[in-house]
Design an enzyme around this catalytic site. Sequence first.
Site, PDB file in Angstrom:
ATOM      1  N   ARG A 175      12.246  -6.355   5.292  1.00 31.77           N
ATOM      2  CA  ARG A 175      12.016  -4.920   5.387  1.00 31.77           C
ATOM      3  C   ARG A 175      12.969  -4.272   6.392  1.00 31.77           C
ATOM      4  NH1 ARG A 175       6.016  -2.618   6.468  1.00 31.77           N
ATOM      5  NH2 ARG A 175       6.289  -3.463   8.547  1.00 31.77           N
ATOM      6  N   ARG A 220      -0.136 -11.070  12.929  1.00 29.67           N
ATOM      7  CA  ARG A 220      -0.658  -9.782  12.451  1.00 29.67           C
ATOM      8  C   ARG A 220      -1.598  -9.973  11.267  1.00 29.67           C
ATOM      9  NH1 ARG A 220       4.835  -7.218  11.423  1.00 29.67           N
ATOM     10  NH2 ARG A 220       3.796  -5.440  10.479  1.00 29.67           N
ATOM     11  N   LYS A 272       0.822  -1.208   0.000  1.00 31.34           N
ATOM     12  CA  LYS A 272       0.000   0.000   0.000  1.00 31.34           C
ATOM     13  C   LYS A 272       0.858   1.261   0.000  1.00 31.34           C
ATOM     14  CE  LYS A 272      -1.914  -0.658   3.697  1.00 31.34           C
ATOM     15  NZ  LYS A 272      -2.125  -1.287   4.913  1.00 31.34           N
ATOM     16  N   ARG A 278      12.091  -4.009  12.230  1.00 33.26           N
ATOM     17  CA  ARG A 278      11.072  -3.908  13.279  1.00 33.26           C
ATOM     18  C   ARG A 278      10.950  -5.234  14.008  1.00 33.26           C
ATOM     19  NH1 ARG A 278       5.716  -1.214  10.916  1.00 33.26           N
ATOM     20  NH2 ARG A 278       4.974  -2.861  12.285  1.00 33.26           N
ATOM     21  N   ARG A 303     -10.695   1.665  10.369  1.00 32.32           N
ATOM     22  CA  ARG A 303     -10.337   0.323  10.817  1.00 32.32           C
ATOM     23  C   ARG A 303     -11.547  -0.422  11.358  1.00 32.32           C
ATOM     24  NH1 ARG A 303      -4.827  -0.425  10.720  1.00 32.32           N
ATOM     25  NH2 ARG A 303      -3.617   1.314  11.514  1.00 32.32           N
TER      26      ARG A 303
END
Length: 209
Positions: free
Chosen positions: A122, A166, A13, A155, A88
């Site tokens: 990432r 997640r 996104k 992260r 959300r």
Amino acid sequence: MKIILLGPPGAGKGTIAEKLKQEYNIPQISTGDLFRAAIANQTELGKKVKSILDAGELVPDELTIALVQERLSAPDTSNGYILDGFPRTIPQAEALERFDTLDMVIDFRVRDGIIIERLAGRRVCSSCGKVYHIKNMPPQKDGVCDTCGGALYTRTDDNPDSIQQRLKTYREKTEPLIAFYSERKLLKALDGEGSVEVVWERFKKLLGN
Ligand SMILES: [Zn+2]
């Protein structure tokens, strides 16, 4: 163009939003950024958000909605906007519907295996937040941000177990929104697999329809 990007972390996104911003001159609005800005500017809403986040609690819908509504009335949204991470929940979606009319909701579809590969590689800049990927979008110098020279880090939740969790949470939470926007004929599915260029071409086709 008023558009919502729906999709799990790692669906691409952010990359597509970046291109959209440039091509259509519209701002990308994320609740995380709004919270940070409100806190930094010490607005009334910002002070409330800060005390909630400091207590480790979730910002309640009505506060998030108030911040988004305020942001969407800013002059730079005259050509439209990209909403990322909002709504959300169904109450948030219903509130948004009351104060604005969307053009489209894009549902990024990417298989779990591919998301895990993307997220595990990432790296994020500790100073400006820019996102890299060790294979698909490496920095010029290992571990260093091209833009600001900050140190890149992984992260802690970008490991396969956390990612699976997640994804599960994301899908459970988002299913009602998918149904909500599908009923309103605003939802368009985007195949988010493949290179950035390929996904961007598909995306532009969706916009043209
Ligand atoms: Zn940086």
